[in-house]
Design an enzyme around this catalytic site. Structure first.
Site, PDB file in Angstrom:
ATOM      1  N   SER A 612       0.838  -1.190   0.000  1.00 16.52           N
ATOM      2  CA  SER A 612       0.000   0.000   0.000  1.00 16.52           C
ATOM      3  C   SER A 612       0.879   1.247   0.000  1.00 16.52           C
ATOM      4  O   SER A 612       1.618   1.469  -0.947  1.00 16.52           O
ATOM      5  CB  SER A 612      -0.947  -0.057   1.200  1.00 16.52           C
ATOM      6  OG  SER A 612      -2.009   0.843   1.048  1.00 16.52           O
ATOM      7  N   ASP A 697     -10.333  -2.822  -5.120  1.00 13.84           N
ATOM      8  CA  ASP A 697      -9.662  -2.044  -4.082  1.00 13.84           C
ATOM      9  C   ASP A 697     -10.175  -0.601  -4.068  1.00 13.84           C
ATOM     10  O   ASP A 697     -10.028   0.116  -5.056  1.00 13.84           O
ATOM     11  CB  ASP A 697      -8.157  -2.058  -4.350  1.00 13.84           C
ATOM     12  CG  ASP A 697      -7.335  -1.502  -3.209  1.00 13.84           C
ATOM     13  OD1 ASP A 697      -7.887  -0.765  -2.373  1.00 13.84           O
ATOM     14  OD2 ASP A 697      -6.134  -1.809  -3.147  1.00 13.84           O
ATOM     15  N   HIS A 732      -8.392  -4.420  -1.323  1.00 15.62           N
ATOM     16  CA  HIS A 732      -7.100  -3.975  -0.827  1.00 15.62           C
ATOM     17  C   HIS A 732      -6.381  -5.055  -0.021  1.00 15.62           C
ATOM     18  O   HIS A 732      -5.153  -5.106  -0.006  1.00 15.62           O
ATOM     19  CB  HIS A 732      -7.302  -2.730   0.039  1.00 15.62           C
ATOM     20  CG  HIS A 732      -6.040  -1.985   0.347  1.00 15.62           C
ATOM     21  ND1 HIS A 732      -5.290  -1.355  -0.614  1.00 15.62           N
ATOM     22  CD2 HIS A 732      -5.391  -1.771   1.524  1.00 15.62           C
ATOM     23  CE1 HIS A 732      -4.248  -0.768  -0.053  1.00 15.62           C
ATOM     24  NE2 HIS A 732      -4.281  -1.014   1.239  1.00 15.62           N
TER      25      HIS A 732
END
Length: 767
Positions: A612, A697, A732
């Protein structure tokens, strides 16, 4: 009082009686792999694999401040996730990934990579005790817990009645089991709910105070948009219609109402609602609407369960409303909106407790104020420059304070005056003792009316553990430790903390773990360096059973606690954001150079990983110092920083301007452009790279890593491996099942071993 975190791009010592082996001087000869292994580059050049996908180029110009950027892969962004051409390209990348990871049948010197990946997956799965029960939590007359079953991906939510529930809780309490114990009652089986679904996640599971109902939120796509169901615990019968299109923030307001939060069109939590059971959602009362798109809403129940707190927060400001659950329609201001002031609240007796941070009080202070006079505040814990006040947890007679000092976490408990007596200061704090020099601790829900503090604990060599701590007696009792199968012994592993010098002289902590009998510490060992460094998130040294598959193959694992995180207090974060963001990247490079200089590894044995916002870190350092690393893993990486931050229609972007800066301002525009990974890919050699994404995501759009990979394929001048895998049915946090998640670790570890030429030869007994 756990703080809600709404961030776009979220979320691993000292000696302990074992002496360090003597270091030896690294020689240049240690840079090359063993002669008995085929190099990965040669292996790929000999391979019969198909050519990697080539994304078409469609010129897309963006101009601001006289600067023109050309994005030839802008077309890969499809907000609907349904464009046939985009989906076809992602499938091509996935097919290429599968081909590359299946190995080359023409190479008789190697086993098929896919077979090794499957063996790795079986190994990871084999460490898990499949039939298990969580540490039971006491609420009223029941113990609540989750159960896992052999071969099942998801948990069952259960409870048992407590015999002699009139007795006060003790750290020595245990839940009765066996034929004479109260029967187990199955409340919800997630395995049943997940049948026929590619993704399933329960975001919250909230039992009403009278223990009659439960509200749970489920996500079936990975987009973090939930549906909330209320059921009768005893019968499983639905109560009213489900609440749709909500977040996972749901709390009981008494036993007959819920408070929940919904999002706007850019997925910003912006409205708080009151829902009366069995009423239609269209009739729910909007308690508060946050119209400023810099702010997002969070929801928290007090430990006393008598108040709910609705907070509106940006990255630098947080203000709080409260409602009495006996009068839930009345929302009142507790702390006003003051830009730059961050507050959080809880309740006990006739007082609210408030943590407050500002530019001057950057590590926070703790205040108390009467419920009936919130302007009359008393400082209980003053601000300290070297100690960060991170969290508090209240009890009827006690206060537990979670703090950080010198990068280490600690818990201090205080006994409070009786409810109704003056609350002027805190006296006689006790510190909880921990078994490792460096560790990770997290608060856990505890029984408010008791003296028992529950917390979660682990270290790089200690599996996740649940402890109950008697705040009067000062004793901790282990209630649950994760079972790790396969002969795991914590004494086989060594942890330490070292400090690297950044370019400006700042000392950066590195947490390290390795298996004692396998590591030589002469530069020849493979090493995986992990980093994050954003949002003030603390990347603490926690246990991961999957990681043992690397440690048991001779890897060293290290965590770089770089600026931009919160490990060393608020200033550590401030010095790694805005126009100081590059400190995050140069700190990571300094940690890598330290590890090489001190013979933990060499460039040819150094792998890096980030997820991320940590994927941004990996993308940035790959562009800055591609020569320093052998292989890199960037999971759901935030790599198209400038384009994303210039587009307020992308989910959560507006709230991020206080984290990264607003590129509509010239200074931030050019600074952001100077490190944004997509904007800085150039014609140079890169190491082996694995990139992942999730189609659904909502935090990092799949198109960011897709564009990064497409541009790397176009520009890079090497023949090293570049792989991209996009999960088409997840978001995600990758796949949802407990075993399904292990697949990502299995192919990641296999990729790293392949990049380091560590795959076993045919006929080898090496696992």
């Amino acid at each position: 009082m756990l703080r809600s975190v709404f961030c776009k791009h979220t979320l691993l010592i000292s000696t302990s009686g074992w002496l360090n082996l003597p270091r030896v001087i690294c020689s240049s000869s240690s840079l090359s792999s063993s002669d008995s292994k085929t190099s990965t580059a040669t292996m790929m050049s000999q391979s019969k694999l198909p050519s990697p996908p080539v994304a078409k180029k469609v010129e897309h110009k963006m101009e601001l401040f006289g600067d023109v950027r050309v994005d030839n892969y802008y077309w890969l962004r499809d907000d609907s996730r349904s464009d046939p051409e985009v989906l076809a390209y992602l499938k091509q990348e996935n097919d290429y990934f599968e081909s590359a990871m299946s190995g080359d049948e023409m190479l008789e010197t190697l086993l098929g990579t896919k077979k090794i990946e499957d063996n790795m997956f079986a190994e990871l799965k084999g460490r898990i005790k499949q039939e298990d029960v969580s540490a039971p939590f006491r609420q009223g007359s029941y113990y609540y817990y989750t159960r896992t079953l052999e071969g099942k991906e998801y948990v069952q939510h259960c409870r048992r009645l407590i015999h002699n529930n009139e007795a006060p809780p003790s750290v020595h309490d245990t839940m009765e089991t066996g034929p004479d114990a109260p029967p187990e009652h199955l409340i919800l089986d997630e395995n049943v709910k997940a049948e026929g679904r590619g993704f399933y996640s329960v975001g919250c599971f909230q039992v009403s105070l009278d223990n009659k109902l439960v509200a749970y939120a489920e996500d079936t796509k990975g987009d973090e948009i939930y549906t909330v169901y209320v059921i009768d615990i005893e019968t499983g019968t639905p109560v009213g219609k489900p609440l749709v299109g909500v977040t996972a923030s749901v709390e009981w307001a008494g036993n007959e109402a819920l408070v929940y939060i919904t999002m706007d069109e850019i997925l910003r939590p912006d409205k708080a609602w009151l829902h009366k059971l069995e009423a239609d959602q269209s009739n729910d009362i909007c308690l508060y609407h946050e119209k400023d798109d810099i702010y997002s809403l969070g929801l928290q129940a007090s430990e006393s369960k008598k108040f709910l707190f609705i907070a509106s927060e940006s990255k630098i400001t947080r203000f709080v409303f409260y409602l009495d659950v006996s009068k839930p329609e009345e929302l009142r201001v507790l702390t006003p909106r003051v830009v730059g002031v961050d507050t959080a609240a809880s309740h006990r007796g006739n007082h609210f407790f408030i943590t407050r941070r500002s530019d001057e009080l950057f590590n926070s202070e703790l205040l108390a104020c009467p419920v009936d006079n919130t302007s009359e505040t008393t400082v209980l814990i003053p601000h300290r420059e070297s100690v960060k006040l991170q969290d508090i947890q209240l009890f009827i007679d006690h206060l537990a304070v979670y703090e950080r000092e010198g990068g280490l976490q600690k818990i201090t408990t205080y006994r409070l005056p009786a409810v109704g007596e003056p609350l002027k200061s805190l006296q006689g704090g006790k510190s909880v003792e921990f078994i490792d020099p460096v560790y990770s601790i997290d608060p856990s829900e505890s029984v408010f009316s008791s003296r028992i503090l529950r917390f979660h604990y682990s270290s790089l060599r200690t599996p996740p553990s649940v402890y109950d701590y008697d705040m009067d007696m000062g004793i901790s009792v282990l209630k649950k430790i994760e079972t790790v199968l396969g002969g795991f012994d914590t004494n086989n592993y060594f942890t330490e903390r070292k400090w690297a010098s950044a370019s400006d002289g700042t000392q950066i902590p590195i947490c390290i773990v390795y298996r004692k009998n396998l590591v030589k510490l002469d530069g020849s060992d493979p090493l995986l360096l992990y980093g994050y460094g954003s949002y003030e998130i603390c990347n603490d040294p926690a246990f991961n059973s999957s990681r043992l598959s690397l440690l048991d193959r001779g890897f060293i694992f290290a965590i770089a606690q770089i600026r931009g995180g919160g490990e060393l207090g608020r200033q550590w974060y401030e010095n790694g954001k805005f126009l100081k963001k590059k400190n995050t990247f140069t700190d990571f490079i300094a940690c890598a150079e330290y590890l090489i200089k001190n013979c933990y590894c060499t460039k040819e044995k150094l792998c890096i990983e980030g997820r991320s916002a940590g994927g941004l870190l990996i993308g940035a350092v790959l562009n800055m110092r591609p020569d320093l690393f052998k292989a890199a893993v960037a999971a759901v990486p935030f790599v198209d920083v400038l384009t994303t931050m210039l587009d307020p229609t992308i989910p959560l972007t507006t709230a991020e301007w206080e984290e990264w800066g607003d590129p509509r301002k010239e200074e931030f525009y050019f600074y952001m452009k100077s490190y944004s990974p997509v904007d800085n890919v150039k014609a140079q050699n890169y190491p082996h790279i694995l990139v992942t994404a999730g189609l659904n995501d909502p935090r990092v759009m799949y198109s960011e890593p897709a564009k990064f990979v497409a541009k790397l394929r176009e520009m890079k001048t090497d023949d090293n491996i570049l792989l991209f895998k996009c999960e088409l049915g997840a978001g995600h946090f990758s796949k949802s099942g407990r075993f399904e998640r292990l697949r990502e670790a299995a192919f990641t570890y296999t990729f790293l071993m392949r990049a380091l030429s560590m795959l076993p030869s045919v006929g080898s007994e090496q696992s």
